[in-house]
Design a protein around this motif. Structure first.
Motif, short mmCIF file in Angstrom:
data_model
loop_
_atom_site.label_atom_id
_atom_site.label_comp_id
_atom_site.label_asym_id
_atom_site.label_seq_id
_atom_site.Cartn_x
_atom_site.Cartn_y
_atom_site.Cartn_z
N ALA A 1 0.83 -1.20 0.00
CA ALA A 1 0.00 0.00 0.00
C ALA A 1 0.87 1.25 0.00
O ALA A 1 0.56 2.22 -0.73
N GLU A 2 1.95 1.25 0.77
CA GLU A 2 2.83 2.42 0.83
C GLU A 2 3.58 2.61 -0.49
O GLU A 2 3.72 3.73 -0.98
N PHE A 3 4.01 1.51 -1.10
CA PHE A 3 4.71 1.63 -2.37
C PHE A 3 3.74 2.07 -3.48
O PHE A 3 4.12 2.83 -4.38
N THR A 4 2.50 1.61 -3.40
CA THR A 4 1.50 2.04 -4.37
C THR A 4 1.29 3.56 -4.30
O THR A 4 1.13 4.22 -5.33
N LYS A 5 1.32 4.13 -3.11
CA LYS A 5 1.22 5.58 -2.96
C LYS A 5 2.38 6.28 -3.67
O LYS A 5 2.20 7.30 -4.34
N VAL B 1 4.14 5.14 -6.22
CA VAL B 1 4.03 4.95 -7.66
C VAL B 1 2.85 5.75 -8.24
O VAL B 1 2.95 6.33 -9.32
N GLY B 2 1.75 5.75 -7.51
CA GLY B 2 0.58 6.48 -7.96
C GLY B 2 -0.41 5.67 -8.77
O GLY B 2 -1.44 6.19 -9.21
N THR B 3 -0.12 4.39 -9.00
CA THR B 3 -1.05 3.51 -9.72
C THR B 3 -1.07 2.15 -9.02
O THR B 3 -0.08 1.76 -8.38
N PRO B 4 -2.18 1.41 -9.13
CA PRO B 4 -2.27 0.11 -8.46
C PRO B 4 -1.21 -0.87 -8.97
O PRO B 4 -0.84 -0.85 -10.16
#
Length: 290
Positions: free
Chosen positions: A221-225, A227-230
Motif C-alpha cells: 500500500a505504501e509503495f502504491t502511494k 508509484v501512484g497507480t495500483p
C-alpha cells in the motif's frame, strides 16, 4: 587500485591483502535470499561460510584485526516474542539463516583464539529503499528474490504481478510482518560501527532496525502511494523458510552509540521507486525516454 576476487579463492584474497595496508574490513559478501537458500543450500554454505573462513584466515595472516560483519535478523527464526533483542535465542529456520548464525559462531571462535580481534556483527532487519538521488539502488540479476524490488519491477512493467507468499500467518492481515530499514540507515550504521570497533575487543552483536513492523500488504500500500497507480498482486502459498514476524528491538545500539534510524517506510518506498523509475531496466539503462 580496485581488485575483484572471490572470497573462496584464497590466493586471490592473499594478493589483495598483500597489495594494501588493510586494518579494517566490512564483510558484506554473501548470498542472501531465504527462498533461494532452500533450493540451493550447499551453494549458500559454500559462499557464505567458506568465504567467511577464508576471509578470517587472510586477515590473521596479514595482521588485519577489525571487522564489521553483515549478519541477519533471520537468525532469530520463528518466535512469538516481539520485538527481538540480541540476547534472544537463535532459532534459524532456513539455510540462509543458518549460514549467518554459523558465521557468527566462527567469528566468536576466532575472537577466542585471537583476542586482539575486534568484531561487530550487525543483524540487519529488512533493508529496502535506494539512495535519495535515484542513482544508486537495487538491481537484482534475474527475477528478484526480495519483495520490494519485485514490486518495483511490476510497477515498471518488467513483471506482471507481485506474488504474496501466504495470507494465513498469525498477523493482523495474514501476511508476513517485517521491520524494514532504509539502506541509507544501514550504510550509516556501518560507518558508526567502524568508529566503535576499538571500543573493545572480541565479538559484539547489534540489531539494525527501526523497532516498527509492516506487513507485506502494508508495504504494498505504501509503495502504491509512491508509484501512484495500483500494483497487481496474487496471494500464493507460504514460501518455505519464512516466519510470521520479525521486528527489532534497536535499543542496544542506541544505548551504546547514541545511534538510531532516521528514515521511515514512506521514504524507503519513495526512494526505491525513484531509482526504478529513473532506471526501468536497471543499471543497463539510462533515464526513460517518456
Amino acid at each position: 587500485m580496485k581488485r575483484q576476487a572471490d572470497l573462496r579463492d584464497r590466493a586471490a584474497l592473499d594478493a589483495v591483502f598483500a597489495a594494501h595496508e588493510i586494518d579494517s574490513v566490512i564483510h558484506f559478501a554473501a548470498k542472501k535470499a531465504v527462498g533461494e537458500s532452500t533450493r540451493i543450500p550447499l551453494e549458500y554454505y559454500d559462499i557464505n561460510v567458506t568465504g567467511t573462513v577464508n576471509l578470517l584466515l587472510a586477515m590473521t595472516r596479514h595482521g588485519a584485526r577489525r571487522v564489521v560483519f553483515s549478519s541477519s535478523c533471520s537468525i532469530y527464526g520463528e518466535t512469538p516474542k516481539v520485538p527481538l533483542d540480541e540476547d534472544d535465542p537463535a532459532a534459524p529456520a532456513n539455510p540462509y539463516a543458518r549460514t549467518k548464525y554459523l558465521c557468527e559462531q566462527l567469528l566468536a571462535d576466532a575472537c577466542a583464539r585471537y583476542p586482539e580481534l575486534s568484531v561487530i556483527a550487525l543483524r540487519y532487519f529488512n533493508p529496502i529503499g535506494a539512495h535519495p538521488s535515484g542513482e544508486i539502488g537495487e538491481d537484482p540479476t534475474g527475477v528478484p528474490n526480495n519483495v520490494l524490488p519485485y514490486m518495483a519491477q511490476v510497477a515498471v512493467g518488467r513483471l506482471t504481478e507481485l506474488p504474496v507468499f501466504g495470507d494465513d500467518y498469525p498477523t493482523p492481515d495474514g501476511t508476513g510482518v517485517r521491520d524494514y530499514i532504509h539502506v541509507s540507515d544501514v550504510a550509516d550504521g556501518h560507518r558508526v560501527a567502524l568508529d566503535h570497533l576499538d571500543d573493545e575487543q572480541g565479538l559484539r552483536v547489534f540489531n539494525l532496525g527501526t523497532g516498527t513492523g509492516a506487513s507485506v500488504l502494508e508495504l504494498l500500500a505504501e509503495f502504491t502511494k509512491a508509484v501512484g497507480t495500483p500494483i497487481p498482486y496474487r496471494i500464493q502459498a507460504r514460501r518455505a523458510g519464512d516466519v510470521p514476524t520479525l521486528i527489532a528491538d534497536p535499543g542496544r545500539v542506541e544505548r551504546a552509540w547514541g545511534w538510531r534510524t532516521t528514515r521511515d517506510l514512506t521514504a524507503m518506498c519513495a526512494d526505491a521507486w525513484r531509482f526504478q523509475r529513473l532506471h526501468p531496466n536497471g543499471y543497463s539503462s539510462g533515464p526513460p525516454t517518456v
